[in-house]
Design an enzyme around this catalytic site. Structure first.
Site, PDB file in Angstrom:
ATOM      1  N   THR A  42       0.843  -1.194   0.000  1.00  0.00           N
ATOM      2  CA  THR A  42       0.000   0.000   0.000  1.00  0.00           C
ATOM      3  C   THR A  42       0.879   1.245   0.000  1.00  0.00           C
ATOM      4  O   THR A  42       1.869   1.306   0.746  1.00  0.00           O
ATOM      5  CB  THR A  42      -0.981   0.106   1.189  1.00  0.00           C
ATOM      6  N   ILE A  43       0.499   2.195  -0.828  1.00  0.00           N
ATOM      7  CA  ILE A  43       1.254   3.460  -0.820  1.00  0.00           C
ATOM      8  C   ILE A  43       1.043   4.167   0.506  1.00  0.00           C
ATOM      9  O   ILE A  43       1.846   4.986   0.904  1.00  0.00           O
ATOM     10  CB  ILE A  43       0.858   4.390  -1.992  1.00  0.00           C
ATOM     11  N   ASP A  44      -0.071   3.860   1.200  1.00  0.00           N
ATOM     12  CA  ASP A  44      -0.393   4.563   2.454  1.00  0.00           C
ATOM     13  C   ASP A  44       0.528   4.172   3.611  1.00  0.00           C
ATOM     14  O   ASP A  44       0.579   4.864   4.623  1.00  0.00           O
ATOM     15  CB  ASP A  44      -1.841   4.271   2.868  1.00  0.00           C
TER      16      ASP A  44
ATOM     17  N   ARG B 297       1.396  32.881  -3.124  1.00  0.00           N
ATOM     18  CA  ARG B 297       0.171  32.139  -2.781  1.00  0.00           C
ATOM     19  C   ARG B 297       0.404  31.117  -1.672  1.00  0.00           C
ATOM     20  O   ARG B 297       1.534  30.690  -1.433  1.00  0.00           O
ATOM     21  CB  ARG B 297      -0.318  31.341  -3.999  1.00  0.00           C
TER      22      ARG B 297
ATOM     23  N   GLY C 290      -3.991   8.930   1.794  1.00  0.00           N
ATOM     24  CA  GLY C 290      -3.791   8.568   3.198  1.00  0.00           C
ATOM     25  C   GLY C 290      -5.145   8.576   3.871  1.00  0.00           C
ATOM     26  O   GLY C 290      -5.602   9.602   4.346  1.00  0.00           O
ATOM     27  N   ARG C 291      -5.782   7.403   3.849  1.00  0.00           N
ATOM     28  CA  ARG C 291      -7.161   7.306   4.360  1.00  0.00           C
ATOM     29  C   ARG C 291      -7.195   7.340   5.887  1.00  0.00           C
ATOM     30  O   ARG C 291      -7.883   8.168   6.477  1.00  0.00           O
ATOM     31  CB  ARG C 291      -7.779   6.007   3.849  1.00  0.00           C
TER      32      ARG C 291
ATOM     33  N   GLU D 238      -5.822  13.092   2.516  1.00  0.00           N
ATOM     34  CA  GLU D 238      -7.245  13.037   2.137  1.00  0.00           C
ATOM     35  C   GLU D 238      -8.136  12.695   3.337  1.00  0.00           C
ATOM     36  O   GLU D 238      -9.298  13.085   3.392  1.00  0.00           O
ATOM     37  CB  GLU D 238      -7.457  11.996   1.032  1.00  0.00           C
TER      38      GLU D 238
HETATM   39  O1  F6P Z   1      -4.522   2.290  -1.718  1.00  0.00           O
HETATM   40  C1  F6P Z   1      -5.031   3.098  -0.692  1.00  0.00           C
HETATM   41  C2  F6P Z   1      -5.537   4.345  -1.295  1.00  0.00           C
HETATM   42  O2  F6P Z   1      -4.482   4.889  -1.986  1.00  0.00           O
HETATM   43  C3  F6P Z   1      -6.129   5.319  -0.281  1.00  0.00           C
HETATM   44  O3  F6P Z   1      -5.234   6.267   0.173  1.00  0.00           O
HETATM   45  C4  F6P Z   1      -7.245   5.940  -1.056  1.00  0.00           C
HETATM   46  O4  F6P Z   1      -8.285   6.376  -0.204  1.00  0.00           O
HETATM   47  C5  F6P Z   1      -7.708   4.861  -1.945  1.00  0.00           C
HETATM   48  O5  F6P Z   1      -6.569   4.070  -2.219  1.00  0.00           O
HETATM   49  C6  F6P Z   1      -8.354   5.373  -3.208  1.00  0.00           C
HETATM   50  O6  F6P Z   1      -8.375   4.397  -4.179  1.00  0.00           O
HETATM   51  P1  F6P Z   1      -9.396   4.313  -5.400  1.00  0.00           P
HETATM   52  O7  F6P Z   1      -9.707   5.723  -5.804  1.00  0.00           O
HETATM   53  O8  F6P Z   1      -8.629   3.578  -6.432  1.00  0.00           O
HETATM   54  O9  F6P Z   1     -10.578   3.560  -4.934  1.00  0.00           O
END
Ligand code: F6P
Length: 349
Positions: free
Chosen positions: A125-127, A162, A170-171, A222
């Site tokens: 996961t990138i997160d 600006r 990053g959920r 996010e």
């Molecule tokens: O892989 C995790 C993630 O990158 C989260 O950070 C993000 O909320 C989600 O994927 C969004 O993924 P998608 O738009 O592909 O459903």
């Protein structure tokens, strides 16, 4: 042995490097055969496969995305899903399933273990929010992309005097924001772990500009949310959809735009937003991620041959180890608040 493999959840730089490492290690070291399931768990439920001989892995190491495709399918949300998975694995005479994914995909793998499915997990996961491993592959690439973006945004911020808000993924965890914000010298880093006070953010920006700075970069995850204030509700409505995926997650995005508007309204500074979105997941993996993904793939095959099912390969203190899948998916690995506090105390505001 006959090894099944799948990639699930969001795509991530390094997935193909893992697939290649599993196929080549299996074939050349053990004489294994690997079968790929297409589009994550959906491919298992629908019995959609592709044979993966070594030659299929030619030239895929530096390629982003996944040659197997991916989806956010959840077998536990489908009637009769788990037994169907077992039946399909049997039909292909598979000895094991190597599952490459994040919290959701590996959560399914863990639960399937209880249904007798022999799984080995690989953390993707990138997160970077999977527990049990210090880092997941894909994170380094995402941080590099976000840092490059911040460097580029800075020239526009400075030229136009600006504030530029950069929204990153990053959920549940603000690892990308924290690392890219540090590397890019951001004035503010806002993460899901620490609800922010929009008035305090604006005050700090105003002080900073009064002190001689004439531009600022604000990095926001996010999943970051404002503290409980009258505007917090409006922010929430603006930043996620009501529809949820098969794992119950709403689609995020929009906190950056909301924040840029608030900053401009409250401070009078011209503000703009750039949302990096899937750009962070796209393209070629960094050398670090290629190496980590390859090491994970090699280690997953070793776990398979040791019969060490129900485990996930992980990076700890530079070494590749195995941890129980149960422990890896029990909770999200959030940003170390000590690190965040140090950064905030010295560099931000
Ligand atoms: O892989 C995790 C993630 O990158 C989260 O950070 C993000 O909320 C989600 O994927 C969004 O993924 P998608 O738009 O592909 O459903």
């Amino acid at each position: 042995m006959r090894i099944g493999i799948l990639t699930g959840g969001g795509d991530c730089p390094g997935l193909n490097a893992v697939i290649r490492a599993v196929v080549l290690t299996g074939a050349y070291v053990h004489g294994d055969e690997t079968v790929g399931f297409l589009d994550g768990w959906r491919g298992v439920l629908e019995d959609n496969t592709e044979a993966l001989p070594p030659e299929r892995c030619r030239d895929i190491l530096p390629v982003g995305g996944t040659i197997l495709g991916t989806s956010r399918t959840n077998p536990f949300a489908v009637d009769g899903g788990p037994p169907r998975v077992g039946a399909v694995l049997q039909r292909h005479a598979l000895d094991t399933l190597v599952v490459i994914g994040g919290e959701d995909t590996l959560g399914v793998a863990h639960r399937l273990g209880a249904h007798g499915v022999p799984v080995v997990g690989v953390p993707k996961t990138i997160d970077n929010d999977l527990d049990g491993t210090e880092v997941t592959f894909g994170f380094d690439t995402a941080v590099q992309i976000a840092t490059d973006a911040i460097d580029r945004l800075r020239t526009t911020a400075e030229s136009h005097h600006r504030v530029i808000v950069c929204e990153v993924m990053g959920r549940h965890a603000g690892w990308i924001a924290t690392h890219a914000g540090m590397a890019g010298g951001a004035a503010e880093i806002l993460v899901p772990e620490v609800p922010f006070d929009v008035a305090a953010v604006c005050e700090r920006l105003t002080r900073r500009h009064a002190g001689g700075q004439f531009s600022s970069i604000v990095v926001v995850s996010e999943g970051a949310t404002p503290k409980e204030t009258p505007e917090a509700d409006a922010a929430r409505r603006a930043t996620s959809t009501s529809a949820v995926d098969a794992f119950g997650h709403a689609r995020l995005g929009g906190i950056g735009a909301w924040l840029a508007e608030e900053v401009e309204r409250r401070t009078g500074f011209e503000a703009r937003v750039t949302t990096l979105g899937h750009i962070q997941r796209g393209g070629t993996p960094t050398a670090f991620d290629r190496v980590l993904a390859t090491r994970f793939g090699v280690a997953a095959v070793a776990a398979v041959h040791d019969g060490d099912f129900g485990t996930m390969v992980a990076l700890q203190a530079g070494a590749i180890v195995r941890v129980p899948l149960a422990a890896a998916v029990a909770r999200a690995k959030t940003v170390d608040l000590g690190l965040y506090g140090d950064v905030a105390g010295v560099f931000l505001g």
